[in-house]
Structure formats: C-alpha cells, structure tokens
Design a protein around this motif. Structure first.
Motif, PDB file in Angstrom:
ATOM      1  N   SER A 239       0.854  -1.191   0.000  1.00 60.34           N
ATOM      2  CA  SER A 239       0.000   0.000   0.000  1.00 60.34           C
ATOM      3  C   SER A 239       0.887   1.236   0.000  1.00 60.34           C
ATOM      4  CB  SER A 239      -0.902   0.030   1.242  1.00 60.34           C
ATOM      5  OG  SER A 239      -0.109   0.160   2.422  1.00 60.34           O
ATOM      6  N   CYS A 383      -8.120   4.704   2.869  1.00 53.41           N
ATOM      7  CA  CYS A 383      -8.002   3.541   1.977  1.00 53.41           C
ATOM      8  C   CYS A 383      -8.676   2.293   2.554  1.00 53.41           C
ATOM      9  CB  CYS A 383      -6.535   3.248   1.680  1.00 53.41           C
ATOM     10  SG  CYS A 383      -5.758   4.498   0.629  1.00 53.41           S
ATOM     11  N   SER A 387      -9.435  -1.227   0.832  1.00 51.25           N
ATOM     12  CA  SER A 387      -8.247  -2.065   0.961  1.00 51.25           C
ATOM     13  C   SER A 387      -8.147  -2.661   2.352  1.00 51.25           C
ATOM     14  CB  SER A 387      -6.979  -1.245   0.664  1.00 51.25           C
ATOM     15  OG  SER A 387      -7.004  -0.752  -0.661  1.00 51.25           O
TER      16      SER A 387
END
Length: 440
Positions: A239, A383, A387
């Motif tokens: 990430s 995120c 994610s």
C-alpha cells in the motif's frame, strides 16, 4: 485541545463527510520529482548510489549493505531479556492468528471432465521495510515477517535505515527481531533508496549479490511511499501508507481517561498523526479535552503529541446518535478504530470501513500494535474503504489452473465460437474448432 466539528442534527452524505472530516495532508505527488532521481540513480549505479544517499540522509555510510549474520546473532544475544520475552510473545500470537489466514487450494468441477483449480502460490522473494526515523519499530519486523513466512515466501530481506549511533548498522533491536524470526538477510538501507535497491538489486561492496525482490511491504515516510508509487508494477507493493491515525467512536459510557490516553498514544508517533474522537456526548468531549490537558504534559514526547493533537488532521466530531457516528467513522475509514460504547461488540459488527476495529474498553490500539495477534500494517488515509491490512494473502497469488478433457471442450465449443464472433475475434473460436477438424 481538540478542534470540534458539530454535525448534530444532520447527517451529511459520504462525499460531504470526506470533505468535512479531519485528515492529514500527504501529497506524494509533490515529492515525486525529488524521489525519481534517487530511484533512477540506484537503478543505474546500484549499491554505490544507495550508500551515497545513506551518507547524505542518514549521516552514515555503512561498509556493506548486507548485515553479517554474526551481527544479527550478536544483537539477539545482547537483547534485553524482557524485550526478548515480549517479542517472543508477540511472534507467538501473530503466528497463531496468521496461520488461520492461509487459504487452501480449491478445485471446482464445472462439468464432467472440466475443472478449474485455484492455487495459492507465494511470492518468490519479498523485501520487508522496518522504519527507523523518530522511533525504532521491531514490532514492524514481526508484522511483516510473520505473514510472509506463513504464506511460504521462499526468500526474505528486511531493510532498515543505517544508524550512525550503531556504526552504520540498523538499530540492534531491529537486528535482534529479525534474528529471532529466523531472518538471515538484513540490509542497512532506508528510504526511497531502499525501495529502489530492493527492486533492482545490485552487488555489495564485498562482492555479495543483492538479489532483487518481487514485492516490497512495510510502512515509511512520504519519500519511501513515493518510491513505492514510482516502482509499483515493476514490483508489487502492499500500500501507500500515510500518517498513522486513530478514530474513537464513543458514547457517554466511555471512560475519558482511557479515550484521552488512546488518542495520545497515536499522536505519539508523529506530528502528522491523526487522533479523532467521534461522540454523541458533548460532556464526554469536554472531559476528554480536560484529560488531554492533564495527561499530555506528563508524557515523554509532549511537544510532538501536542502538535499532532492540534493539527488539522485531529479533532472531535459531535453527532446526534451512535448510528450517526457509525456513518461518520465509515466515511472516515480509519486505520485504527476503537468502539467504546454500550453494546460495543454489536456496534463494531456494523462497521463497514476500518483497517482494524478494537472493541470495548480493554482493547486499545496499543494492544494491536504489539501483541493482540492482529497485524498493525494497515491502510491509512481513507483507503480502508477499499483495501485491507497486511496479511498472509498479501504474499499469495491466486492462479487458476484450467483442465478440460476433449469431450468437455467439444461440449462448449459452440458457446466459445458464438462469444468470439460477437466480439469480432473469430480466431478465438477457430482455436477451439481446430481441435475438432473445424479450422480452414
């Protein structure tokens, strides 16, 4: 101490909430022009460039990039006994949780004679980054190495910045944690140059080959993140991690002492760290502010914490109900979310977006940082809406294996031809009919 956003009496849309809620700025694009030359230089000149950047940014030039295995063993032998026991417990709990994440291979019989198997294959070689800026993070070594090992990754290299205080080696606690986990390859290199060297590999000053990796994981500063962005695709990444953050959804039953302590613990990381309280109780908000004033001055890193708590990325959001608070925390999608409310487990079960959720008064984020068994490498900057955090699955690739017999293919040949013609790709259909004498 915390700035306030009053949303009582209204529930803004998710888009409005994203604009209204506190959030740290992390403009990766703004530093790409500074990072790209570093990445390109390391690509072209390898270890020589990486060591020059170490001297420039870290104030020390290691003799070699790779740390000798004797140095790892020595660091472990000299590790404080209490710290070693704590690391061993952390590893034990992390291994227990991550062992249950490994997916089995699954074969589906689509038709008689036709199967599709999904195989889970580990990445061949990975680079695992452990930061070395404002603090030392042996816990990050644990959180990166354990899932990679559980996934079955063949080859691991841990990277951490060289430290002038330790003769150009990474911090000895980092080295000890790596040794404790059975990692034999550690590189003394940090920042953007670490990501580049991991991606391209090179030859060390003593002639040792430094093999390139297929994936890089682990948190770091904006420059490391920019290097990940530049190299994404050439290598895999976990990430683009930004400043760390905590959100606490709390009602009037929450203990303000606990809430303040947890907000402070996250602010301790960095001046850009975000600490956000979401509550339907103005009284609790007032009590937490009073506790922050009382507790911050007693902490070691009071100046850093104060800067973080007063920054625009931190604050208190007042809502009418806990249900409204859920809408707020889902829009915020915190890296770490604590739920300190009545029926906390039921409220937590309704959360849709968070890197990790900590339930009730006795599950602080600090527990997850070290020894809950969960992973602390988590999505930041919202995120978590799309994610997940680092896990065994991060290091596995799903490969579909298609195995059809002649009869099974012939049965579906007409379907393939029809779809191929619909897409004006007739050769696709002919690749099937050719097996049955149908190609011209």
């Amino acid at each position: 101490m915390l700035s306030r956003t009053d949303l009582r009496g209204r529930v803004p849309s998710p888009a409005e909430l994203r604009a209204l809620l506190p959030r740290a700025d992390m403009d990766v694009d703004a530093v790409l022009h500074r990072v790209r030359p570093i990445v390109d230089d390391v690509r072209d000149r390898g270890v020589s460039a990486a060591l020059e950047y170490a001297e420039r940014f870290d104030g020390v030039r290691p003799k070699t990039v790779r740390v000798a295995e004797e140095g790892l063993k020595e660091a472990l032998d000299k590790l404080d006994g209490e710290v070693r026991e704590a690391l061993e417990e952390s590893v034990k709990r992390a291994r227990a949780v991550h062992a249950d994440q490994r997916r089995p291979d699954v074969t589906t019989q689509v038709v008689p004679g036709g199967t599709v198997t999904e195989r889970w294959v580990p990445v061949r070689r990975v680079g695992l980054y452990a930061p070395g800026g404002l603090a030392v993070y042996p816990s990050s070594v644990v959180m990166n190495v354990v899932p990679a090992q559980t996934a079955g990754v063949d080859s691991l290299v841990v990277c951490s910045p060289p430290q002038a205080e330790f003769g150009g080696l990474p911090h000895p606690t980092i080295l000890a944690a790596a040794a404790l986990l059975g990692v034999t390859e550690v590189w003394a290199v940090g920042g953007a140059q670490a990501v580049a060297l991991l991606a391209y590999g090179g030859t060390d000053t003593d002639g040792t080959a430094l093999g390139p990796v297929d994936m890089v994981t682990g948190p770091g500063n904006v420059y490391l993140t920019a290097a990940k962005r530049l190299l994404r695709g050439f290598i895999g990444i976990d990430s683009e991690a930004g400043p760390t953050e905590i959100a606490i959804l709390a009602d009037a039953t929450a203990d303000p002492v606990h809430v303040a302590a947890d907000l402070i613990s996250q602010a301790e990381h960095d001046t850009l760290a975000a600490s956000v309280l979401v509550t339907d109780s103005e009284q609790l908000a007032d009590q937490v502010d009073a506790e922050l004033e009382r507790q911050v001055g007693r902490t070691k890193h009071a100046e850093r914490i104060t800067t973080a708590l007063r920054g625009k990325q931190s604050g208190c959001v007042l809502v009418s109900t806990v249900d409204d608070g859920l809408s707020v925390v889902d829009a915020y999608a915190a890296e770490h979310l604590e739920v300190q409310t009545v029926a906390a487990a039921e409220v937590a079960a309704r959360v849709r977006a968070a890197g990790a959720v900590f339930v009730g008064p006795h599950s602080p984020v600090s527990l997850g940082d070290y020894c809950a068994g969960s992973n602390h490498v988590l999505p930041t900057g919202g995120c978590a809406r799309h994610s997940s955090g680092l896990s065994v699955q991060t290091f596995l690739r799903g490969i579909h294996v298609v195995d059809y017999s002649r009869d099974a293919l012939q049965e579906v040949a007409g379907t393939v031809v029809a779809l191929a013609n619909a897409e004006d790709l007739p050769a696709h259909g002919q690749a099937v009919t050719a097996r049955f004498g149908g190609a011209e």
